[in-house]
Motif scaffolding. Structure first.
Motif, mmCIF file in Angstrom:
data_model
loop_
_atom_site.group_PDB
_atom_site.id
_atom_site.type_symbol
_atom_site.label_atom_id
_atom_site.label_comp_id
_atom_site.label_asym_id
_atom_site.label_seq_id
_atom_site.Cartn_x
_atom_site.Cartn_y
_atom_site.Cartn_z
ATOM 1 N N CYS A 42 10.609 -31.507 36.775
ATOM 2 C CA CYS A 42 11.572 -31.772 37.968
ATOM 3 C C CYS A 42 12.301 -31.767 38.480
ATOM 4 N N ARG A 43 12.375 -31.684 39.788
ATOM 5 C CA ARG A 43 13.772 -31.449 40.406
ATOM 6 C C ARG A 43 14.451 -32.325 39.796
ATOM 7 N N SER A 44 14.734 -33.259 40.236
ATOM 8 C CA SER A 44 15.916 -34.808 40.115
ATOM 9 C C SER A 44 16.186 -34.111 38.583
ATOM 10 N N THR A 45 15.570 -33.709 38.125
ATOM 11 C CA THR A 45 16.207 -32.920 36.400
ATOM 12 C C THR A 45 16.877 -32.910 36.182
ATOM 13 N N GLN A 46 16.461 -30.850 37.061
ATOM 14 C CA GLN A 46 16.829 -30.162 37.154
ATOM 15 C C GLN A 46 18.348 -29.997 38.164
ATOM 16 N N LYS A 47 18.192 -31.021 39.140
ATOM 17 C CA LYS A 47 19.663 -31.106 40.077
ATOM 18 C C LYS A 47 20.936 -31.957 38.808
ATOM 19 N N ALA A 48 20.174 -33.244 37.922
ATOM 20 C CA ALA A 48 21.183 -33.539 37.540
ATOM 21 C C ALA A 48 21.870 -32.993 36.166
ATOM 22 N N LEU A 49 21.181 -31.680 36.167
ATOM 23 C CA LEU A 49 21.668 -30.748 34.738
ATOM 24 C C LEU A 49 22.453 -30.119 35.591
ATOM 25 N N ARG A 50 22.629 -28.893 36.366
ATOM 26 C CA ARG A 50 23.542 -28.271 37.516
ATOM 27 C C ARG A 50 24.318 -29.061 38.086
ATOM 28 N N PHE A 51 24.520 -30.341 38.154
ATOM 29 C CA PHE A 51 25.717 -31.019 38.705
ATOM 30 C C PHE A 51 26.676 -31.180 37.990
ATOM 31 N N PHE A 52 25.827 -32.245 36.691
ATOM 32 C CA PHE A 52 27.096 -31.318 34.880
ATOM 33 C C PHE A 52 27.436 -30.576 34.576
ATOM 34 N N LYS A 53 26.434 -29.829 34.714
ATOM 35 C CA LYS A 53 27.059 -28.013 33.963
ATOM 36 C C LYS A 53 28.070 -27.465 35.403
ATOM 37 N N ASP A 54 27.910 -27.565 36.627
ATOM 38 C CA ASP A 54 29.170 -26.774 37.661
ATOM 39 C C ASP A 54 30.282 -27.454 37.400
ATOM 40 N N ARG A 55 30.098 -29.148 36.739
ATOM 41 C CA ARG A 55 31.591 -29.417 36.739
ATOM 42 C C ARG A 55 32.186 -29.232 35.382
ATOM 43 N N GLY A 56 31.523 -28.743 34.372
ATOM 44 C CA GLY A 56 31.846 -28.305 33.510
ATOM 45 C C GLY A 56 31.602 -29.395 31.985
ATOM 46 N N ILE A 57 31.013 -30.266 32.059
ATOM 47 C CA ILE A 57 30.735 -31.624 31.076
ATOM 48 C C ILE A 57 30.122 -31.643 30.756
ATOM 49 N N GLU A 58 29.337 -31.828 29.433
ATOM 50 C CA GLU A 58 28.934 -31.158 28.189
ATOM 51 C C GLU A 58 27.433 -32.172 28.441
ATOM 52 N N THR A 59 25.894 -31.419 28.411
ATOM 53 C CA THR A 59 25.034 -32.671 28.166
ATOM 54 C C THR A 59 24.110 -32.438 27.713
ATOM 55 N N GLN A 60 22.925 -33.245 27.403
ATOM 56 C CA GLN A 60 22.378 -33.315 25.620
ATOM 57 C C GLN A 60 21.089 -33.165 26.711
ATOM 58 N N PHE A 61 20.343 -32.860 26.794
ATOM 59 C CA PHE A 61 18.246 -32.563 27.841
ATOM 60 C C PHE A 61 18.163 -33.101 26.801
ATOM 61 N N ARG A 62 16.733 -33.964 27.262
ATOM 62 C CA ARG A 62 15.688 -34.413 26.154
ATOM 63 C C ARG A 62 14.197 -34.676 27.415
ATOM 64 N N ASP A 63 13.881 -33.960 26.823
ATOM 65 C CA ASP A 63 12.460 -33.961 27.347
ATOM 66 C C ASP A 63 11.403 -35.006 27.199
ATOM 67 N N MET A 64 11.163 -35.980 28.410
ATOM 68 C CA MET A 64 10.831 -37.221 27.942
ATOM 69 C C MET A 64 9.018 -36.916 27.471
ATOM 70 N N GLY A 65 8.640 -35.819 27.765
ATOM 71 C CA GLY A 65 7.374 -35.255 27.450
ATOM 72 C C GLY A 65 7.364 -35.210 26.009
ATOM 73 N N ILE A 66 8.024 -35.108 25.470
ATOM 74 C CA ILE A 66 7.627 -34.078 24.292
ATOM 75 C C ILE A 66 8.839 -35.407 23.068
#
Length: 111
Positions: free
Chosen positions: A10-34
Motif C-alpha cells: 500500500c503506497r499510503s501505508t509507505q507514505k505514513a511510515l516515511r512521514f514518521f521516520k522523517d520526523r524521528g518518531i518510532e513506529t510499529q508496523f503491523r501487516d493487516m494481511g498477516i
C-alpha cells in the motif's frame, strides 16, 4: 509509540511510515494481511474516529467484490471478517487518537 496498520504494497501505508521516520518518531508496523486489528483495537480506533463506518473503504477491491454498496451490513462485523475492507493506513497513537487513510494533518497532531 505510533502503530501503523497497513500492507507492505500500500503506497499510503509507505507514505505514513516515511512521514514518521522523517520526523524521528518510532513506529510499529503491523501487516493487516498477516494480523488484522483485534476487536478491541478496532473498537478503540472506531471510537476515536466516530464509528466503524469511518474505517471502511467502500472503494476497495474487497468491498466491490462483496457488493457492500448494494447491501445492508454491520460495519464492525464486516471489518472483523475481512481485513481488505479497511482504509489504509490506520495510524494509532495511544488510546483515543487515530487516523484512517492518508491524513497527514491528523498525523501531525500525534507528535
Amino acid at each position: 509509540m505510533i502503530q501503523i496498520f497497513g500492507t507492505k504494497k500500500c503506497r499510503s501505508t509507505q507514505k505514513a511510515l516515511r512521514f514518521f521516520k522523517d520526523r524521528g518518531i518510532e513506529t510499529q508496523f503491523r501487516d493487516m494481511g498477516i494480523k488484522p486489528p483485534s476487536p478491541g483495537e478496532l473498537d478503540d480506533m472506531a471510537a476515536a474516529l466516530g464509528g466503524c463506518d469511518t474505517l471502511l473503504d467502500l472503494e476497495s477491491p474487497a468491498a466491490k467484490e462483496k457488493g457492500l454498496a448494494y447491501m445492508d451490513y454491520n460495519s464492525r462485523e464486516e471489518l472483523l471478517l475481512n481485513a481488505g475492507l479497511y482504509k489504509t493506513p490506520l495510524v494509532r497513537a495511544g488510546k483515543g487518537k487515530a487516523a484512517a487513510g492518508l491524513d497527514e494533518n491528523a498525523w501531525k497532531t500525534f507528535n
